[in-house]
Design a protein around this motif. Structure first.
Motif, PDB file in Angstrom:
ATOM      1  N   PHE A 428       9.900   7.250   9.099  1.00 61.78           N
ATOM      2  CA  PHE A 428       8.462   7.123   9.355  1.00 61.78           C
ATOM      3  C   PHE A 428       7.654   7.720   8.198  1.00 61.78           C
ATOM      4  O   PHE A 428       6.715   7.103   7.705  1.00 61.78           O
ATOM      5  N   GLU A 429       8.026   8.928   7.758  1.00 58.69           N
ATOM      6  CA  GLU A 429       7.267   9.580   6.690  1.00 58.69           C
ATOM      7  C   GLU A 429       7.307   8.761   5.408  1.00 58.69           C
ATOM      8  O   GLU A 429       6.309   8.650   4.699  1.00 58.69           O
ATOM      9  N   LEU A 476       0.162  10.778   9.205  1.00 53.25           N
ATOM     10  CA  LEU A 476       1.397  11.549   9.395  1.00 53.25           C
ATOM     11  C   LEU A 476       1.482  12.106  10.820  1.00 53.25           C
ATOM     12  O   LEU A 476       2.569  12.304  11.351  1.00 53.25           O
ATOM     13  N   ALA A 479       3.697  10.718  13.737  1.00 52.27           N
ATOM     14  CA  ALA A 479       5.152  10.953  13.807  1.00 52.27           C
ATOM     15  C   ALA A 479       5.637  11.022  15.252  1.00 52.27           C
ATOM     16  O   ALA A 479       6.727  10.554  15.573  1.00 52.27           O
ATOM     17  N   ALA A 482       6.577   7.669  16.444  1.00 54.12           N
ATOM     18  CA  ALA A 482       7.191   6.820  15.425  1.00 54.12           C
ATOM     19  C   ALA A 482       8.456   6.120  15.887  1.00 54.12           C
ATOM     20  O   ALA A 482       8.912   5.175  15.238  1.00 54.12           O
TER      21      ALA A 482
END
Ligand code: SAT
Ligand code: MN
Length: 596
Positions: A428-429, A476, A479, A482
């Motif tokens: 995800f990041e 972010l 998350a 995610a």
């Protein structure tokens, strides 16, 4: 006096604001739009009579032509007005709210003299959705009102939903061209010298002056649904994004929804309306430009609505072969801007038919000779505006108040080299990193030079309502949900040494969507490279393509690209999340360690 003839809306705060804006702009008449078909023809008739619009051969369709200086969004004249410049960041243009208000009050003072002020109540999103926002645009441009008819849900039903004290988002728009008594109007009133599109995030207010064109003037679109909404979304924990939304059904009948961010004029409308070249696959359109993403509390999944009700699509290269559903969609009841006209009063643009027919009149209203003229017949940013429901593959789920569940997010730009056809983010990041580092060659959708590579994070560069570093941090924070979606980068625009496109695009993009779909199902294979996972066994049956060239990888090129990314990140300053620098370093390590 005009004041006695201001139609009441039944909403106290709205009536007071309208009264103030009438005092300021001093229109001769004030008209409250009801959104009916009758109203549409009542507005269009006089424009046809005076020559500002042309009735076309195709039913219910009209064309008009702008001032040649007012043909695209003008990023140089677009501002975010916040108390501190720090809150806008390096990608937006900051301006002091008090200073610009003083300046614009002078501009708006009497700016509607001789004209009508139209009150346009509109709803971004389905009327029944709790995610929708109601805007009120005051404008002196009938062109704008006609386009709001196509692009939004508007009129009496919106006022009814607003009630006596519901919240609304005000937007004031004037072409900045008062009409003196008895003077004839010009064919496209505007005031390019003093053009200003100003957003006040604190008041959630938009003032737009001097331009009549698309995104500068249709305030529900980029101004409210992206710039102002992005601020509200950050405050409330959702996302206002420059993304299309499509439904994709596999041959077994399983349906998923994808959202995809591309900069303006990079094919969002075509992708959203794609006619698959692979049998058994089906695409349906939810939206072609904007997605509002919300987290569903019950199960922490991501859901999307399209706030718009129409398409404001790029005309050139839309054709029976490139976009058959789009072609059908605009076959009637469509507004065209800056296209060329054939002898029999139909539209034409580059790529509409393989060759230019005889006797075409260019968008500049002069006879067009394809052999001699260097300029194209239609402006490269010429547009069609049409209601989404005319699309033969319109997805009825577009009307669902809760929206549709998103299982993949794609980022794409226009890059002729280096970046492969597609890849899946490793995490995800890293997916946020690929959104943050989206880059694309500039197009005719905005004023300025075409073909320059620039970073356009999340395809939002022209549309951020606040600091891009805070925006990355907000992404972010997703998350926690995610596990419900994966992220991809795509690039349809790779070229060979001669400048020919390596990938056919359009209906063949289904091949990439199919791989993504099957990745999500767990049935498609991939190969991990330093930057992500590229397909193994991409379905290119029947295509003559050079797969090696479509998935280039050269260590030296990537190191160069990463140096560019690093300096771009550095321009963002102290609000840049450290997490994305970590992604960059991890990527650099992987690239350094791969020997070829
Ligand atoms: O901003 S517009 O809607 O005029 C065009 C675009 O950039 O998508
Ligand atoms: Mn757009």
């Amino acid at each position: 006096s005009t004041f006695d003839r201001i139609p009441p809306t039944g909403h106290g705060a709205l009536d007071r604001w309208i009264f103030d804006m009438v005092s300021l702009c001093q229109p001769d008449r004030v008209y409250l739009a009801d959104g009916s078909d009758r109203e549409f023809s009542d507005l269009v008739e006089p424009l046809v009579k005076c020559g500002q619009m042309m009735r076309l051969k195709r039913p219910g369709s009209y064309a008009c032509w702008t001032d040649p200086r007012d043909v695209a969004r003008s990023e140089q004249s677009t501002w975010i007005a916040t108390a501190s410049a720090e809150d806008v960041g390096p990608l937006g243009q900051w301006i002091d709210p008090l200073e610009i208000k003083k300046e614009l009050l002078i501009c708006f003072n009497g700016s509607m003299k001789g004209r009508t002020m139209y009150i346009v109540p509109y709803c971004m999103g389905p009327l029944s959705s709790s995610y929708s926002l109601i805007g009120i645009e005051l404008t002196d441009s009938p062109y704008v009102v006609l386009h709001m008819h196509k692009m939004t849900r508007m009129g009496a039903e919106v006022l009814a939903r607003l009630g006596k004290e519901g919240p609304f988002y005000p937007g004031l728009h004037s072409v900045g061209c008062p009409l003196l008594k008895g003077a004839a109007d010009v064919s496209w009133p505007c005031n390019v010298e003093r053009r200003a599109i100003v957003h006040f995030p604190k008041e959630k207010l938009v003032w737009s002056y001097g331009s009549g064109y698309g995104g500068n003037a249709l305030l529900g679109k980029k101004c409210l649904s992206l710039r102002i909404a992005s601020v509200k979304a950050k405050e409330e924990g959702w996302f206002a994004e420059h993304m299309l939304i499509l439904g994709i059904t596999n041959p077994e009948g399983k349906k998923r929804y994808f959202a995809a961010a591309f900069p303006s004029a990079c094919g969002k409308t075509n992708l959203a309306m794609l006619k698959p070249s692979l049998p058994g696959w089906k695409i349906e359109t939810v939206g072609d430009d904007i997605a509002w993403l919300h987290i569903r509390k019950e199960d922490q999944t991501l859901w999307a609505i399209n706030p718009e009700a129409g398409y404001f699509g790029v005309a050139p290269y839309t054709s029976k072969t490139t976009n058959p559903y789009g072609y059908q969609t605009i076959s009637h009841d469509t507004l065209f801007t800056n296209v060329a006209i054939t002898q029999d009063r139909d539209v034409w643009w580059e790529g509409y038919t393989p060759t230019c027919p005889e006797g075409v009149t260019s968008w500049r209203n002069v006879p067009y000779d394809p052999k001699k003229d260097e300029e194209p017949a239609a402006h490269p940013n010429s547009r069609f505006a049409v209601r989404a429901t005319q699309n033969p593959i319109f997805d009825p789920a577009s009307e669902r108040p809760e929206g549709v569940p998103i299982s993949a997010i794609l980022f794409g730009g226009r890059r002729r080299s280096l970046l492969p056809l597609c890849w899946e983010a490793l995490s995800f990041e890293q997916g946020v990193f690929w959104g943050a580092t989206l880059s694309s060659e500039t197009t005719a959708a905005a004023d300025g030079k075409v073909g320059q590579v620039r970073f356009d994070p999340f395809a939002m560069r022209p549309f951020f309502g606040y600091h891009v570093g805070d925006y990355f941090a907000h992404w972010l924070s997703l998350a926690k949900v995610a596990s419900s979606f994966r992220m991809y980068r795509v690039n349809w625009f790779l070229e060979d040494a001669k400048g020919n496109l390596l990938w056919p695009g359009y209906g063949d993009n289904i091949r990439v969507l199919k791989w993504i779909f099957e990745r999500l199902e767990g049935t498609a294979q991939g190969e991990a490279l330093p930057f992500g996972i590229i397909p193994q066994g991409l379905d290119v049956a029947g295509l003559k393509v050079d797969l090696k060239a479509l998935f280039p990888y050269r260590k030296q090129d990537w190191l160069k690209e990463m140096a560019l990314i690093e300096s771009f990140f550095e321009t963002i300053g102290s609000r840049m999340p450290g997490r994305l620098f970590e992604e960059l370093e991890a990527l650099r390590d992987r690239v350094e360690n791969l020997s070829y």
